[in-house]
Design an enzyme around this catalytic site. Structure first.
Site, PDB file in Angstrom:
ATOM      1  N   GLU A  29     -16.510 -10.989   3.340  1.00  0.00           N
ATOM      2  CA  GLU A  29     -15.538 -10.816   2.384  1.00  0.00           C
ATOM      3  C   GLU A  29     -14.793 -12.070   1.893  1.00  0.00           C
ATOM      4  O   GLU A  29     -14.357 -12.236   0.965  1.00  0.00           O
ATOM      5  CB  GLU A  29     -14.392  -9.833   3.115  1.00  0.00           C
ATOM      6  CG  GLU A  29     -13.117  -9.466   2.223  1.00  0.00           C
ATOM      7  CD  GLU A  29     -11.881  -8.987   3.002  1.00  0.00           C
ATOM      8  OE1 GLU A  29     -11.918  -9.194   4.359  1.00  0.00           O
ATOM      9  OE2 GLU A  29     -11.487  -8.082   2.486  1.00  0.00           O
ATOM     10  N   GLU A  76     -13.843 -13.298  -6.265  1.00  0.00           N
ATOM     11  CA  GLU A  76     -12.713 -12.651  -6.989  1.00  0.00           C
ATOM     12  C   GLU A  76     -11.344 -12.931  -5.934  1.00  0.00           C
ATOM     13  O   GLU A  76     -10.444 -12.729  -6.292  1.00  0.00           O
ATOM     14  CB  GLU A  76     -12.760 -11.432  -7.561  1.00  0.00           C
ATOM     15  CG  GLU A  76     -12.721 -10.233  -6.218  1.00  0.00           C
ATOM     16  CD  GLU A  76     -14.184  -9.996  -5.586  1.00  0.00           C
ATOM     17  OE1 GLU A  76     -15.015 -10.685  -5.823  1.00  0.00           O
ATOM     18  OE2 GLU A  76     -14.307  -9.121  -5.106  1.00  0.00           O
ATOM     19  N   SER A 127      -7.006   2.402  -2.543  1.00  0.00           N
ATOM     20  CA  SER A 127      -5.950   1.439  -3.171  1.00  0.00           C
ATOM     21  C   SER A 127      -6.584   0.165  -3.422  1.00  0.00           C
ATOM     22  O   SER A 127      -7.609  -0.484  -3.164  1.00  0.00           O
ATOM     23  CB  SER A 127      -5.154   1.346  -1.681  1.00  0.00           C
ATOM     24  OG  SER A 127      -4.510   0.137  -1.963  1.00  0.00           O
ATOM     25  N   GLU A 151       2.381   1.593  -3.307  1.00  0.00           N
ATOM     26  CA  GLU A 151       1.364   2.168  -4.229  1.00  0.00           C
ATOM     27  C   GLU A 151       0.782   3.683  -4.058  1.00  0.00           C
ATOM     28  O   GLU A 151       0.822   4.556  -4.889  1.00  0.00           O
ATOM     29  CB  GLU A 151      -0.114   1.482  -4.156  1.00  0.00           C
ATOM     30  CG  GLU A 151      -1.047   1.781  -5.100  1.00  0.00           C
ATOM     31  CD  GLU A 151      -2.443   1.272  -4.727  1.00  0.00           C
ATOM     32  OE1 GLU A 151      -2.422   0.553  -3.899  1.00  0.00           O
ATOM     33  OE2 GLU A 151      -3.349   1.625  -5.381  1.00  0.00           O
ATOM     34  N   CYS A 207      -8.412  -1.752   3.778  1.00  0.00           N
ATOM     35  CA  CYS A 207      -8.319  -3.124   4.466  1.00  0.00           C
ATOM     36  C   CYS A 207      -9.752  -3.501   5.328  1.00  0.00           C
ATOM     37  O   CYS A 207      -9.642  -4.533   5.747  1.00  0.00           O
ATOM     38  CB  CYS A 207      -7.142  -3.262   5.259  1.00  0.00           C
ATOM     39  SG  CYS A 207      -6.667  -1.471   5.954  1.00  0.00           S
ATOM     40  N   LYS A 213     -15.695  -9.567   7.711  1.00  0.00           N
ATOM     41  CA  LYS A 213     -14.724 -10.482   7.013  1.00  0.00           C
ATOM     42  C   LYS A 213     -15.166 -11.675   6.357  1.00  0.00           C
ATOM     43  O   LYS A 213     -14.875 -12.153   5.778  1.00  0.00           O
ATOM     44  CB  LYS A 213     -13.637 -10.772   8.007  1.00  0.00           C
ATOM     45  CG  LYS A 213     -12.816  -9.290   8.464  1.00  0.00           C
ATOM     46  CD  LYS A 213     -11.526  -9.130   7.571  1.00  0.00           C
ATOM     47  CE  LYS A 213     -10.957  -7.802   7.855  1.00  0.00           C
ATOM     48  NZ  LYS A 213     -10.225  -7.215   6.747  1.00  0.00           N
ATOM     49  N   CYS A 261     -11.043  -1.283  14.165  1.00  0.00           N
ATOM     50  CA  CYS A 261     -10.916  -2.799  14.528  1.00  0.00           C
ATOM     51  C   CYS A 261     -11.090  -3.305  15.944  1.00  0.00           C
ATOM     52  O   CYS A 261     -12.134  -4.383  16.396  1.00  0.00           O
ATOM     53  CB  CYS A 261     -10.121  -3.666  13.794  1.00  0.00           C
ATOM     54  SG  CYS A 261      -9.696  -3.330  11.995  1.00  0.00           S
ATOM     55  N   GLU A 318       1.031  -1.146   0.069  1.00  0.00           N
ATOM     56  CA  GLU A 318      -0.170   0.020   0.005  1.00  0.00           C
ATOM     57  C   GLU A 318       0.895   1.357  -0.013  1.00  0.00           C
ATOM     58  O   GLU A 318       0.448   2.225  -0.770  1.00  0.00           O
ATOM     59  CB  GLU A 318      -0.891   0.140   1.235  1.00  0.00           C
ATOM     60  CG  GLU A 318      -2.229   0.817   1.039  1.00  0.00           C
ATOM     61  CD  GLU A 318      -3.248   0.534   2.046  1.00  0.00           C
ATOM     62  OE1 GLU A 318      -3.368  -0.757   2.286  1.00  0.00           O
ATOM     63  OE2 GLU A 318      -3.626   1.415   2.543  1.00  0.00           O
TER      64      GLU A 318
END
Lengths: 600, 582
Positions: B367, B372, B325, B288, B305, B364, B509, B285
């Site tokens: 997710e 993908e 990102s 990037e 994230c 999560k 979190c 990250e």
């Protein structure tokens, strides 16, 4: 229509309207064409009269599509106003009678076979909110102006201070006619005092009580009276925009409001710089989707905002934080309809009508077991008996009345022995009922009060928004206990339980709907407890047993009406009901024109 | 605010005029019972719908009882909070609530953690007094994250307030009328078909068992007990700062070592750390970010994230899909590396590897099911368990957690820098990225890696950081309502930030939807304690910057090649999908 740019231009316009009437007075035939009239066949009556008039080529007679005079039992109604003579009221008019009427008026001064001449039929009434209903064409602003409409608005805009307007309304003693009875002038004063702009004025036209149609009648018969009052209120409290929250089930009212708004805008009585005063006010109609609870002002406000129509806690009151968090004044249709007469005739005049605590009049919708079903506007303080017996004509079967339910589904049932109570907010409250919006459901001797309570609880359960525990679950439990009692499964301890639960719901529910919903149960328990006890003792409410008495002429009408073909008997011979097949629907009793069916 | 004089239960007191009766009563040691009332995050979010009516009190001169939670005090008010009239009404209200609530507490996951149960125990009231119809809803299990059993719903609307006011997701509202009214998506749509982001804040505030995380405990037990499978577990940074609370330990105690031992005792074959992948995420990250800075790329860059946040912008900001990102979240990177790099290294068929993530999060779970996220050739992560589920598994297995000896993570996927630890708190990802970006851009070691300016508990924060003479503007949002404001600025072209960190849950979190339940009144304190534990963990690490993690350096050398390079793109980056709103 040309925009009237100044107060002077308005005065000239109003004078011209009146002068036309003075120079060439016309005989007017008012056909009651509100929803009720239209449903009873007023359309063809109007067409017949119009066609006959066109054929006769008589320019001195005009037929008017008017609103409703409130004589529902006599629809379609037609009223005839011959210049210089009292108004004559006709009932049950057919197209043929309409054509005949035009011919009669060509030769006679008055029509034949009237229901009444002069205001005899309305003698117990005092029509303030309903003053124009049935006597003007609601779709013609000139008719409203001819009767003094918009003159008060023009006068106010010509230099009256907002505070003076509020002082007049306050001094009149007018209280909200939607049910709660809060002093209108005070409400306006609070809104005026709220600092932040913008402010809003909202007309509550979400009339939802079953059997109530006072507001519809005003909107369909005299929409401009509401528009003028809202503009006046806007000026008084400092609002520049208003909403009329009208239920979508009132398409004709909405249409007439739309016409009226367009006319007012065209004349410059709504919009920017009204009559050159610099004051701007406009409004729009918002349609309600039929939720009863949206008549509660905070729920109504949320509905206008596009949110779920459910109430929120007060305070904050709408005057402080209403539509989009801004100061908002919510007034009921009937309340607004009283504003123009108060301004025209003065606060003292209004204050002198009614009682010291409750000034003015109240419109009631009479329904149920009463001869003259319809609307009646009476001074506050008129007794229940006067309304039910003198205006309503008593029960249909001539037997004494048993009770009346006031104030819509969350009102209470008042027993006949209390009928001499004068109608006021507080007196009805003391009897365990409410004024509400003015519904009066009349009950005859055969009505089971337990069933009545059950019926209204079903309504309240259906119409609860479900937000707060007491209304959502509590009302449902009340309903279920009543259902058990009716089914013969009641227990003596159910009665104190109903009372305890009902009182807790009243004491803890969030909004006015919940706080009043147990009234039908509590009031019937208070005045008709023995019916509950009988129900528990005798295994529920027994269905009525229908028998044929000696008045029967053997016409077969009841036999034809019977859905299960359980009535036998030859033509011109006394009939017999087969009790083993009877489903107790009562169709025979309703059909019989000779009083030959008894029910016990 | 001016003060007013009031009398509560005979006690004279002075309170601020904007207090509610409830606030005022608390001042004089009276706890008026509440159910629907909720105040979160220093009153940033308040549920004051006054729908349950349990808090009613008697106010002298008032016709009916007043809800204490939403009635403001007035000078001279005389209040009685437990008069016979009040007590009777509260009991009836509780009996009414219980009359439409299943009485199978033994089968309810919320048992012991249920406000309704606690209050009804306190009142000791007859739960069967009012009999009648019951709500009859199908238990809604459409999503991977949240299960809704509306038969247990008491219509307190707390979830609705969390969803709409705090998160501005706008999925939950009142549906239906009267007795059938309930809280849910419009038209009773299944959650999976809505713009729900599965942040789980609704689950956190639900006072009963109506909303719960979907459990994958059974699947994980089955995997552990399957001899064919190699079960690898990874633990998110936030879990270690809260897991102890599941066992009655004080909030703010890091239990990393005990957690590792506990996981081994449960039978996981390899116990790794998501922290390792957090370091990897930072390397990708930050690279990037530097790339975008140097090559005129899209700025600001948004962190990616948080899966709830990702789903939020996919639904609500479809025009801005190129702003975040492209980095996968750490546990997804972990899954991809485990099933490629580690599998090769260990010579294990990746098809036999089961990756289990222990997460502070319910989103999560969703997710992990995104199709993908399978660049390893297999679904990168197989199962996700919340901190609460891990607590339950440990208890079920009879692990005496408090007295466990400390264990060490397995390597190479178990080693991490302090930069990875702070992923658990709001601002941490941003700080970790700055630690690396500052050193890479300036080519110099930082004197101090502590970027105090990005830390804090406020929902929306911003800071200026100087890197090699360049002014870098960063913003941090936790809570999606705050995120929305930043996104709207970006949409309007008015954002002057270079880097924006967003976490869906207030506090980050450590206060995720899968963390141990906390009494809402203590939540802000617990949030602070958990954050302190995380910063202490970071401060105690020898290596504090992600790019200095030797195992990460080895991973690039042995396997990935260049950071933000081709192989890294294939395995560690992803793309976003525009999604409709209901």
């Amino acid at each position: 229509m040309t925009k009237l740019a100044t107060g002077v231009a308005f005065a000239e316009f109003a004078d011209a309207v009146k002068a036309a009437e003075a120079t060439a007075p016309k005989t007017r035939i008012f056909v009651g064409m509100s929803t009720c009239g239209v449903a009873s066949g007023a359309g063809p009556v109007y067409d017949a009269i119009a066609a006959e008039l066109a054929a006769s080529g008589n320019p001195a007679i005009e037929v008017v599509r008017a609103g409703c005079v409130g004589l529902c039992y006599a629809e379609p109604t037609v009223e005839v106003q011959v210049p210089g003579r009292p108004v004559v009221t006709l009932g049950g008019v057919t197209p043929a009678r309409g054509r005949e009427l035009v011919k009669e008026l060509a030769v006679a001064a008055e029509p034949a076979k009237p229901l009444s001449v002069g205001d005899a039929i309305f003698k117990k009434q005092l029509r303030i909110a309903l003053r124009n209903c049935g006597r003007i064409d609601p779709e013609k602003i000139e008719d409203y102006i001819r009767n003094g409409g918009y003159v008060q608005l023009a006068k106010i805009l010509d230099g009256m201070k907002p505070e003076e307007v509020i002082a007049t309304v306050k001094a009149s003693g007018l209280r909200g006619r939607g049910g709660a009875g809060f002093t209108t002038g005070l409400k306006w004063e609070y809104a005026r005092a709220a600092a932040a702009a913008p402010k809003y004025i909202v007309c509550n036209a979400d009339e939802g009580d079953p059997g109530a149609f006072m507001d519809r009648s005003v909107l369909e018969g005299d929409p401009h009276s509401v528009l003028e009052a809202m503009t006046v209120a806007g000026y008084a409290i400092g609002a520049r925009y208003g909403y009329i929250y009208c239920r979508a089930e009132y398409p004709l009212a909405v249409k007439r409001l739309e016409v009226a708004i367009a006319q007012s805008r065209a004349l410059g009585l709504l919009g920017e710089n009204i009559l050159g005063s610099g004051f701007a006010f406009d409004l729009e109609i918002k349609l309600g989707a039929g939720a009863f609870v949206c008549g509660e002002e905070t729920a109504l406000i949320h509905s206008i905002e596009g949110k779920r129509g459910e109430p929120t806690v007060k305070p904050p009151f709408p005057a402080e934080s209403g539509l989009w968090g801004k100061s908002t004044t919510v007034n009921n249709v009937e309340t607004l309809a009283c504003i123009q007469p108060i301004l025209e005739k003065g606060a003292a005049w209004f204050k002198a009508i009614g009682t010291p605590k409750c000034a003015g009049t109240k419109v009631f919708a009479l329904a149920g077991d009463v001869k003259n079903v319809g609307l009646a506007e009476v001074p506050m303080g008129t007794t229940i008996r006067e309304v039910l017996e003198e205006i309503g004509g008593g029960s249909r079967d001539g037997r004494p009345l048993k009770a009346v339910q006031t104030g819509g589904p969350s009102g209470g049932c008042i027993p006949a022995e209390k009928f001499d109570t004068p109608i006021e907010y507080d007196t009805l409250g003391a009897l365990g009922s409410i004024m509400g919006s003015g519904g009066l459901i009349v009950m005859g001797q055969k009505t089971s009060m337990v069933k009545i309570a059950h019926y209204y609880m079903e309504f309240s359960c259906d119409e609860s928004c479900g937000k707060c525990t007491p209304c959502r679950v509590g009302n449902r439990r009340l309903y279920e206990i009543l259902e058990r009692i009716l089914a013969g499964k009641g227990k003596p301890e159910d009665l104190p339980k109903l009372e305890e639960l009902g009182n807790v719901i009243k004491d803890t529910a969030l909004c006015g709907l919940g706080q009043t919903s147990p009234n039908p149960v509590l009031s019937t328990l208070r005045w008709f407890r023995s019916e509950y006890e009988d129900c528990i003792k005798n295994g529920g409410v027994k269905p009525p047993v229908y028998t044929v008495n000696d008045k029967c002429i053997g016409c077969r009408a009841c036999a034809k009406a019977c859905p299960v073909q359980c009535i036998e008997g030859a033509l011109k011979k006394k009939h017999v009901i087969d009790q083993s097949k009877c489903i107790h629907c009562g169709a025979c009793e309703t059909k019989c024109r000779f009083g030959a069916i008894d029910s016990e | 605010m001016p003060l007013v004089n009031i009398i509560i239960d005979g006690v004279k007191t002075q309170v601020s005029s904007d207090s509610t009766i409830l606030d005022a009563a608390r001042k004089v040691n009276i706890n008026i019972p509440t159910l629907c009332h909720l105040e979160l995050h220093n009153k940033e979010t308040v549920n004051r719908v006054a729908s349950c009516r349990i808090c009613v009190v008697e106010v002298e001169g008032r016709r009916n009882l007043a809800p204490a939670c939403s009635t403001k005090v007035q000078n001279g008010m005389v209040i009685r909070t437990h008069s016979p009239r009040v007590i009777k009404s509260r009991r009836v209200l509780m009996q009414l609530l219980l009359s439409n609530h299943p009485k199978d507490c033994l089968n309810c996951y919320a048992s012991g953690n249920c406000d309704l149960q606690t209050l009804s125990n306190d009142m000791h009231t007859d739960s069967n007094r009012f009999e009648g119809a019951h709500s009859d809803f199908m238990v809604e299990t459409s999503s991977e994250s949240i299960v809704r059993d509306l038969n247990k719903c008491i219509r307190c609307r707390r979830c609705e307030t969390a969803c709409n006011d705090m998160q501005t997701v706008g999925v939950l509202s009142g549906v239906g009328r009267g007795f059938d009214m309930v809280v849910g998506p419009a038209f009773h749509a299944p959650l999976e078909k809505t713009q729900c982001v599965f942040c789980g804040q609704c689950v956190k505030v639900c006072p009963t068992g109506a909303l719960m995380g979907k459990s994958h405990v059974e699947e994980v037990w089955n995997a552990i007990n399957d001899p064919e499978k190699v079960v690898v577990v990874q633990t998110a940074p936030a879990v270690r700062a809260a897991l102890g609370e599941e066992f009655g330990m004080e909030p703010g105690k890091c239990v990393t070592g005990r957690m590792v031992t506990g996981l081994r005792r449960l039978g996981f074959n390899h116990v790794f750390d998501t922290n390792f992948a957090a370091d990897l995420t930072i390397v990708e990250e930050a690279t990037e970010f530097i790339h975008r800075l140097k090559h005129g790329g899209r700025l600001p860059m948004l962190t990616s994230c948080c899966p709830a946040w990702v789903k939020f912008f996919e639904h609500q900001f479809q025009d801005l899909l190129d702003v975040p990102s492209t980095c996968k979240s750490p546990h997804e990177m972990f899954g991809a590396i485990t099933k490629t790099y580690w599998a090769e290294k260990m010579k294990i068929d990746p098809a036999k590897i089961v990756v289990v993530s222990i997460m502070p999060c319910l989103s999560k779970k969703y997710e992990a099911s995104r199709k993908e996220l399978s660049s390893s050739g297999h679904q990168d992560v197989d199962y996700v368990l919340s901190t609460r589920e891990l607590g339950r598994m440990l208890r079920e297995a009879g692990v005496d957690f408090q007295s466990l000896p400390d264990g060490e993570f397995d390597n190479p996927l178990g080693f991490s820098s302090g930069g990875a630890d702070i992923f658990a708190v709001s601002g941490g990802v941003c700080e970790a990225a700055l630690r690396m970006a500052a050193e890479v851009i300036s080519g110099k070691e930082l004197d101090s890696v502590d970027f105090e300016e990005v830390r804090g508990t406020k929902g929306l924060r911003h800071a200026h950081v100087e890197i090699a003479g360049m002014e870098v503007n960063v913003a941090i949002a936790c809570g999606l309502g705050h995120a929305r404001r930043l996104l709207e600025e970006v949409r309007a072209g008015k954002s002057h930030y270079h880097l924006i960190e967003i976490m869906a849950c207030p506090g980050g979190c450590i206060c995720g939807g899968g963390q141990p339940f906390v009494d809402s009144r203590e939540e802000i304190e617990v949030m602070k304690k958990r954050a302190q534990a995380i910063y202490a963990e970071d401060a105690g690490k020898e290596i504090r910057s992600s790019h200095k993690n030797p195992y990460i350096q080895e991973l690039y050398k042995e396997f990935l090649g260049e950071a933000y390079g081709e192989k890294a793109h294939k395995l560690l980056h992803t793309g976003y999908t525009s999604r409709e709103k209901l």
